[in-house]
Design a protein around this motif. Structure first.
Motif, PDB file in Angstrom:
ATOM      1  N   VAL A 100      33.231  43.975 -23.938  1.00 44.79           N
ATOM      2  CA  VAL A 100      33.590  42.646 -23.289  1.00 44.79           C
ATOM      3  C   VAL A 100      33.420  42.771 -21.903  1.00 44.79           C
ATOM      4  O   VAL A 100      33.934  43.820 -21.152  1.00 44.79           O
ATOM      5  CB  VAL A 100      35.031  42.414 -23.765  1.00 44.79           C
ATOM      6  CG1 VAL A 100      35.601  41.080 -23.047  1.00 44.79           C
ATOM      7  CG2 VAL A 100      34.930  42.225 -25.309  1.00 44.79           C
ATOM      8  N   LYS A 110      37.210  40.660 -19.415  1.00 40.35           N
ATOM      9  CA  LYS A 110      38.541  40.815 -20.363  1.00 40.35           C
ATOM     10  C   LYS A 110      39.469  39.976 -20.116  1.00 40.35           C
ATOM     11  O   LYS A 110      40.264  39.768 -20.865  1.00 40.35           O
ATOM     12  CB  LYS A 110      38.906  42.309 -20.085  1.00 40.35           C
ATOM     13  CG  LYS A 110      37.773  43.436 -20.525  1.00 40.35           C
ATOM     14  CD  LYS A 110      38.490  44.655 -20.653  1.00 40.35           C
ATOM     15  CE  LYS A 110      37.493  45.571 -21.649  1.00 40.35           C
ATOM     16  NZ  LYS A 110      37.009  46.622 -21.096  1.00 40.35           N
ATOM     17  N   PRO A 141      41.046  38.612 -24.249  1.00 41.33           N
ATOM     18  CA  PRO A 141      42.106  39.570 -24.166  1.00 41.33           C
ATOM     19  C   PRO A 141      42.062  40.499 -25.746  1.00 41.33           C
ATOM     20  O   PRO A 141      42.626  41.663 -25.555  1.00 41.33           O
ATOM     21  CB  PRO A 141      43.697  38.906 -24.094  1.00 41.33           C
ATOM     22  CG  PRO A 141      43.206  37.567 -24.640  1.00 41.33           C
ATOM     23  CD  PRO A 141      41.716  37.240 -24.257  1.00 41.33           C
ATOM     24  N   GLY A 142      41.583  40.157 -26.576  1.00 44.27           N
ATOM     25  CA  GLY A 142      41.513  41.104 -27.953  1.00 44.27           C
ATOM     26  C   GLY A 142      40.187  40.667 -28.366  1.00 44.27           C
ATOM     27  O   GLY A 142      39.602  39.576 -28.784  1.00 44.27           O
ATOM     28  N   TYR A 143      39.232  41.824 -28.900  1.00 44.97           N
ATOM     29  CA  TYR A 143      38.134  41.805 -29.316  1.00 44.97           C
ATOM     30  C   TYR A 143      37.905  42.856 -30.422  1.00 44.97           C
ATOM     31  O   TYR A 143      37.749  44.035 -29.915  1.00 44.97           O
ATOM     32  CB  TYR A 143      36.861  41.603 -28.265  1.00 44.97           C
ATOM     33  CG  TYR A 143      35.765  41.343 -28.900  1.00 44.97           C
ATOM     34  CD1 TYR A 143      35.768  39.631 -29.189  1.00 44.97           C
ATOM     35  CD2 TYR A 143      34.767  41.826 -29.362  1.00 44.97           C
ATOM     36  CE1 TYR A 143      34.273  39.323 -29.835  1.00 44.97           C
ATOM     37  CE2 TYR A 143      33.624  41.662 -29.847  1.00 44.97           C
ATOM     38  CZ  TYR A 143      33.536  40.330 -30.349  1.00 44.97           C
ATOM     39  OH  TYR A 143      32.246  39.646 -30.998  1.00 44.97           O
ATOM     40  N   GLY A 165      36.515  45.720 -28.615  1.00 43.24           N
ATOM     41  CA  GLY A 165      35.865  45.510 -27.247  1.00 43.24           C
ATOM     42  C   GLY A 165      36.993  45.242 -26.274  1.00 43.24           C
ATOM     43  O   GLY A 165      37.045  45.777 -25.012  1.00 43.24           O
ATOM     44  N   ASN A 166      38.206  44.966 -26.473  1.00 42.40           N
ATOM     45  CA  ASN A 166      39.241  44.765 -25.782  1.00 42.40           C
ATOM     46  C   ASN A 166      40.389  44.743 -26.560  1.00 42.40           C
ATOM     47  O   ASN A 166      40.554  44.213 -27.640  1.00 42.40           O
ATOM     48  CB  ASN A 166      39.285  43.334 -24.924  1.00 42.40           C
ATOM     49  CG  ASN A 166      40.260  43.573 -23.896  1.00 42.40           C
ATOM     50  OD1 ASN A 166      40.955  44.679 -23.436  1.00 42.40           O
ATOM     51  ND2 ASN A 166      40.389  42.600 -23.062  1.00 42.40           N
ATOM     52  N   ASP A 167      41.448  45.662 -26.296  1.00 47.72           N
ATOM     53  CA  ASP A 167      42.532  45.853 -27.180  1.00 47.72           C
ATOM     54  C   ASP A 167      43.891  44.949 -26.615  1.00 47.72           C
ATOM     55  O   ASP A 167      44.302  45.323 -25.503  1.00 47.72           O
ATOM     56  CB  ASP A 167      42.895  47.341 -27.141  1.00 47.72           C
ATOM     57  CG  ASP A 167      43.876  47.599 -28.496  1.00 47.72           C
ATOM     58  OD1 ASP A 167      43.796  46.679 -29.441  1.00 47.72           O
ATOM     59  OD2 ASP A 167      44.271  48.812 -28.603  1.00 47.72           O
TER      60      ASP A 167
END
Lengths: 805, 348
Positions: A215, A218, A222-224, A403-405
């Motif tokens: 990502v 980000k 925020p989440g991926y 991708g992003n946690d």
């Protein structure tokens, strides 16, 4: 959001009449726009088995079917559906049945062949067109799972349900998922919902070996999270899943798409599935779109992307518009084998703007823009993968690609009991309030006797401050239970301010004079906005993005609105009109942005004051009729300055010989006149007289304070005087002379005759006045009056060349 | 004694004559002939000098008696004749009272003004001030002060006519509240206000939508204002506008500028709550939105929301008028068909 009562029952112990439930939900949280019972009004519709079919001898499309409906003999039914075939289990409306729209099915003959009932399509038993699976859209519905012949079809199709239509306010997106809805409804009934998270078995294949994910921005993603499911077999979903979808208003498509939709409905988490094999670079890169990029979305539309759009790419080429719609290129098709499942959190504002920009409002975009439960993103992803395993034979690769946690946290809010009671005007106990919070799934810790520390899960992202918690208490306690009181606070005087009183008085006066109030549009056309302006140095204000050219400019005058109204009425044969409007004009100096709002008052009259009747001749409106009204109105205010009317030949919208500017003292306050015949023609109205006043100016003018006087004790005397004058001399000039030379006891000048014609020299006129003299202190003598009259006549002769007659 | 009998006779004859008279002229002649200087009574009185001293007072007093009774009879008859004459004259002057009177036109107040005045007067009576404000507003007051920062999704609910990025046609009268709240000095007492006026939305005009309509918003802020106070105030309003028997109910709703927020329904004034076409068979009609002022709105005005709080409500005179008078097209208010306007004569 369409809420299935039966689906709710999967999560909570619910035993309430759906109509009662709907009312309760409306009064507690979310307005329920309606309750639909899919099987309502339907009867004698059963499962039938088509034993055999043969073509109708007199038709090229009808078939004669022998249908087993669970009775001793099969029914012969003529069917025109292209997809009917022997061996099918179908929906049969028996003779005497009622199908959708209250249509009654009778035994009949079709082209000479007896037909006992009808084999039905889903639409014919009340399914909305947009939820019917495509393969049955143009034909009868065929059951794909075991059903019992002769049984009513309703339970097999999920029609024995009640569908509540939740009209969700923007802050309650938590109920855009069934889990959130179960929490909401559960709290009302003190029932804690339970959700079963399906088991997930992963294979040895590592997801990270199959696909890379990254990502870029980000902050807006925020989440991926992604999962990969291999060896998927695309086919129709099982009945239970299809029922869940169509009762929620979503058309079943195939098992993969249906599972993503089902998870979205259950968790409120939008899901996307794309075809792994179509990702040329085995890579997912989420980034802001680049100028000039184009994508074809699933619906086949091309979209010019904007740098504010977030896109999912295969590393290079966009394969989906994030949070809104997938791309056609990576679409799941019948031949898809490996599926990439996506569950993400996207920035709501970005998604909203993208959806608006591309005119693509989807179930997914709606949820992202309103807010989702950030705590259940991966649970939703796992559940979807698990269902793919169960329903599509898929093998779930090991691990989640991140991708992003996102790290969701509870909102922790301190609130005191007495604060709640103080705001609501209630006397709730700590136990009552605590129970309300706990029923909603909030954790409560009590300390310091009445201080509660409340932890609100991310599911209820709408709650972040004290006031939000107060609302939860208020609605769950019930607004009906709130007492009704009036504020117990310091007294305040209630009264209208001078401007408000002035405006009210103005309206009363004009109405007493026979004018009716109208309210016209303040936004009008460019032409009309700038007609009848008071002063030349005023500029127009235009809307940035008007709805129509008819309402694109802010008016600088009120008269054009009145003329519109007159035109409207005259076109409807209402020709005798006396109207006024009080409202604002929006003036400004050239170069300024924001107009100044001035209170105006305008009137218009046309046609007859009164028609011919048995007692008197008709009276037609004219300049002096309206002037009389205007003058009575102005005189009511007792201005210190004199009211005067000065002919003005330069107002482009008024008759040059019949218009006047109106002054109070030295102050210009408005105008009166006949609408210019060319303007009247443009409006398609007859002869019309108008006035317009600037109330904002009038309000600032000095007035004479009233000092009351006794009625005069000494008699008044009046004298008549007639003067012969050239036409060019005005009444105002004559009156000015009389006033100047009339002495302190001249009380009133009354013009009682104006004459020109026979016995009067051409180009001349005769004006006749009655002058009233009065001395409050004594009776005036003949001599005193005669002396004053001599002054007057001498001066009239001298200054105006008047001939005294 | 012959004088006396003469008098007696005179009286009898005179009275009989008077009785039959039918005109004031004849009556006057009789008066002259009987009581005049040359008349018989005068004669009798003149002849008294020939009478004895004993007779003289008797005859004298009798003669006066006769004269008085004749005078009185004449007077009475005169009144009678005059009354009769007047009655004849009045009878001749009789007119047809059923002919129409000469026309006098009185203008009517616009129905929306009537609704607005009615509500303004109610709140003036409860100690509120009526505050006007600009129709061309700053984004700052219309949205940001009302807890709708740029990009707030609720802005979509109120499609807006912008003039520039920062200047717009107000979409509600709330900015007047924001402006007033910002200036209010709580040392001078609580703030109790309503703000009526025209508002604008970017809508296509149809039977239920108008790009121009009206609003009246109310705001009360002080240290001890409760939601129960809101409920009580709205009850007063609903009963005043829709009838003393009306009930209200509050339903949760969402507005960015209030928290809690409610929609307010009034029991149907048509059917009393049993269900009819007006209330769409629910017994209730949605009439306004309300709530407790959002702490952000209080804070945005520079006021400490831990100390001060209050309630706010907003209603539409257009909708009220439509409900109250069964008007089914909002455009009627702005087309100004005189036949439509003239129906609404009574300001109650």
């Amino acid at each position: 959001m369409k809420i299935s009562y039966k689906w709710l029952q999967e999560y909570i112990n619910l035993n309430e009449n759906p109509d009662v439930l709907a009312d309760k939900v409306s009064l507690t949280g979310i307005e329920v726009a309606g309750v639909r019972y899919p099987d309502k009004g339907l009867k004698k519709i059963v499962v039938g088995h088509v034993n055999s079919i043969e073509p109708h001898p007199d038709s090229d499309h009808l078939n004669i079917c022998q249908v087993d409906v669970g009775e001793s003999e099969p029914y012969q039914i003529v069917c025109g559906a292209p997809n009917v075939a022997a061996g099918q289990d179908v929906i049969v409306a028996l003779p005497g049945s009622r199908i959708a729209d209250n249509v009654k099915i009778k035994k009949s003959k079709m082209r000479g062949v007896e037909s006992k009932g009808m084999i039905c399509a889903l639409q014919e038993i009340g399914f909305p067109e947009n939820v019917v699976p495509k393969e049955y859209a143009n034909g009868i519905y065929v059951f794909t799972e075991p059903v019992k012949i002769g049984e009513p079809v309703f339970k097999y199709l999920g029609m024995d349900d009640a569908i509540l239509d939740f009209d969700i306010t923007p802050n309650r997106a938590d109920t855009l998922g069934m889990h959130g809805t179960a929490w909401e409804v559960g709290a009302m009934y003190h029932e804690k919902p339970t959700f079963e998270q399906p088991e997930l078995t992963e294979t040895a294949t590592k997801a990270q070996d199959l696909l890379k994910v990254a990502v870029e921005n980000k902050a807006v993603v925020p989440g991926y999270y992604l999962r990969i499911v291999e060896n998927v077999q695309i086919k129709p979903s099982p009945m239970w899943l299809q029922i869940h979808l169509w009762n929620a208003g979503i058309r079943p498509i195939n098992n993969v798409v249906d599972i993503t939709n089902y998870i979205m409905l259950a968790y409120g988490q939008p899901m996307h599935a794309f075809d792994y094999d179509k990702l040329t670079r085995k890579e997912i890169l989420v980034r802001d779109a680049k100028p000039g990029e184009v994508i074809t979305s699933l619906d086949g539309e091309d979209h010019q992307l904007d740098p504010e759009d977030i896109v999912i790419t295969d590393g290079v080429v966009p394969t989906g518009i994030a949070g809104v719609m997938g791309g056609l290129d990576s679409e799941i098709t019948a031949s898809s084998k490996t599926v990439v499942l996506e569950a993400a959190v996207f920035n709501g504002t970005r998604i909203r703007k993208t959806a608006q920009r591309h005119n693509l409002r989807t179930d997914a975009s709606t949820r992202f823009e309103k807010g989702i439960d950030t705590a259940s993103v991966t649970a939703a992803l796992d559940a979807a993968a698990s269902l793919l395993q169960q329903l599509a034979g898929g093998a779930v690769a090991q691990g989640v690609l991140v991708g992003n946690d996102i790290h969701p946290e509870d909102a922790v809010i301190d609130i005191r009991l007495d604060r709640i009671n103080h705001i609501l005007g209630t006397e709730l106990t700590l136990a009552q309030v605590q129970a309300i919070f706990e029923n909603l799934g909030f954790k409560v810790t009590v300390s310091d006797t009445d201080l509660m520390t409340v932890s609100v899960p991310p599911r209820r992202w709408d709650i972040s401050i004290e006031a939000d918690l107060v609302e939860e208490v208020a609605r769950m306690y019930g607004y009906d239970n709130l007492p009704a009181t009036l504020p117990k606070i310091a007294m305040t005087p209630g009264k209208f301010n001078p401007q408000q009183r002035f405006i009210r008085r103005s309206k009363t006066l004009l109405q007493s004079a026979g004018l009716s109030e109208v309210i016209s549009y303040a936004l009008t056309t460019k032409t009309k906005a700038q007609q009848f302006i008071m002063t030349a140095d005023t500029a127009l204000t235009k809307l940035d993005w008007p709805m129509t050219e008819d309402h694109a400019y802010l008016r600088l005058n009120l008269v054009s609105g009145l003329l519109n109204d007159i035109a409207y009425n005259v076109a409807r044969n209402q020709t005798d009109l006396a109207i006024y409007e009080q409202g604002r004009a929006f003036t400004k100096k050239a170069g300024e942005i924001r107009p100044v709002e001035r209170e105006y008052l305008a009137g218009a009259v046309t046609g007859l004051v009164s028609g011919d009747n048995w007692a008197q001749d008709k009276q037609v409106v004219d300049f002096y009729y309206l002037k009389g009204i205007l003058n009575t109105y102005l005189a009511d205010h007792d201005y210190t300055g004199d009211i005067s009317y000065v002919a003005n030949t330069d107002r482009p919208e008024l008759h040059p010989g019949r218009s006047a500017d109106v002054y109070v003292g030295e102050e210009f306050v408005g105008f009166i006149g006949q609408v210019h015949p060319a303007i009247a023609k443009a409006y398609a109205i007859p002869e019309t007289y108008v006035f317009q006043l600037d109330l904002s100016t009038l309000l600032t003018l000095p007035t004479t304070a009233l000092v009351s006087q006794s009625a005069p004790k000494y008699p008044a005397t009046s004298r008549d005087i007639a003067v012969l004058l050239p036409d060019t001399v005005t009444n105002a000039q004559v009156e000015a002379v009389i006033k100047r030379r009339g002495g302190q006891h001249l009380q009133n000048i009354h013009l009682f005759d104006v004459y020109a014609g026979k016995n009067i020299e051409a180009g001349h006129k005769s004006l006749a006045y009655s002058l009233t003299f009065q001395n409050p202190e004594a009776t005036l003598t003949e001599n005193e009056i005669n002396e004053q009259m001599t002054h007057i006549t001498d001066y009239l002769t001298e200054s105006l060349h008047a001939e005294i007659r | 004694m012959s004088l006396k009998s003469d008098l007696e006779q005179l009286k009898e004859k005179g009275l009989a004559q008077i009785k039959t008279v039918d005109s004031t002229k004849v009556l006057n002649d009789i008066r002259v002939s009987l009581l005049g200087k040359k008349g018989p009574i005068t004669n009798v009185l003149r002849g008294m000098k020939d009478l004895s001293a004993e007779e003289r007072p008797q005859v004298g007093s009798f003669a006066n008696e006769v004269r008085d009774s004749l005078t009185e009879a004449i007077e009475t008859k005169k009144q009678e004749l005059q009354t009769q004459l007047l009655n004849e004259q009045l009878s001749a002057e009789t007119i047809d009272v059923t002919l129409p009177g000469r026309p006098v036109e009185i203008g009517t107040s616009h129905v929306l003004t009537q609704v607005q005045n009615d509500i303004e007067e109610l709140f003036i009576g409860m100690g509120y001030q009526v505050v006007d404000g600009p129709e061309v507003e700053e984004d700052h007051y219309n949205f940001e002060m009302m807890n709708m920062p740029k990009d707030h999704p609720a802005r979509d609910m109120q499609d807006t006519f912008y003039i520039t990025n920062e200047i717009l046609m107000r979409t509600h009268t709330s900015p007047v509240q924001a402006r007033t709240l910002e200036k209010h000095d709580f040392n001078q007492g609580p703030l109790k206000m309503i703000s009526p006026g025209r508002v604008y939305r970017r809508d296509t005009d149809d039977a239920t939508h108008s790009h121009q309509f009206h609003q009246i918003e109310g705001l009360v802020v002080d240290k001890h204002i409760t939601m129960a106070d809101l409920k009580g105030t709205l009850e007063v309003l609903a009963k005043h506008v829709f009838g003393a028997d009306r009930k209200i109910r509050l339903r949760p709703s969402y507005f960015p500028f209030t928290e809690p927020s409610v929609e307010v329904d009034v029991s149907c004034f048509k059917c009393g709550g049993k269900g009819c076409a007006v209330c769409k068979y629910t017994g209730w009609i949605e009439v306004l939105g309300a709530g407790m002022v959002h702490p952000n709105v209080i804070e945005n005005a520079g006021i400490d929301s831990k100390i001060y709080g209050g309630f706010a409500f907003g209603l539409g005179p257009d909708r009220f008028a439509m409900l109250k008078y069964g008007i089914d097209d909002i455009r009627e208010f702005y087309l100004n068909d005189i036949r439509f306007l003239h129906q609404f004569k009574v300001e109650d």
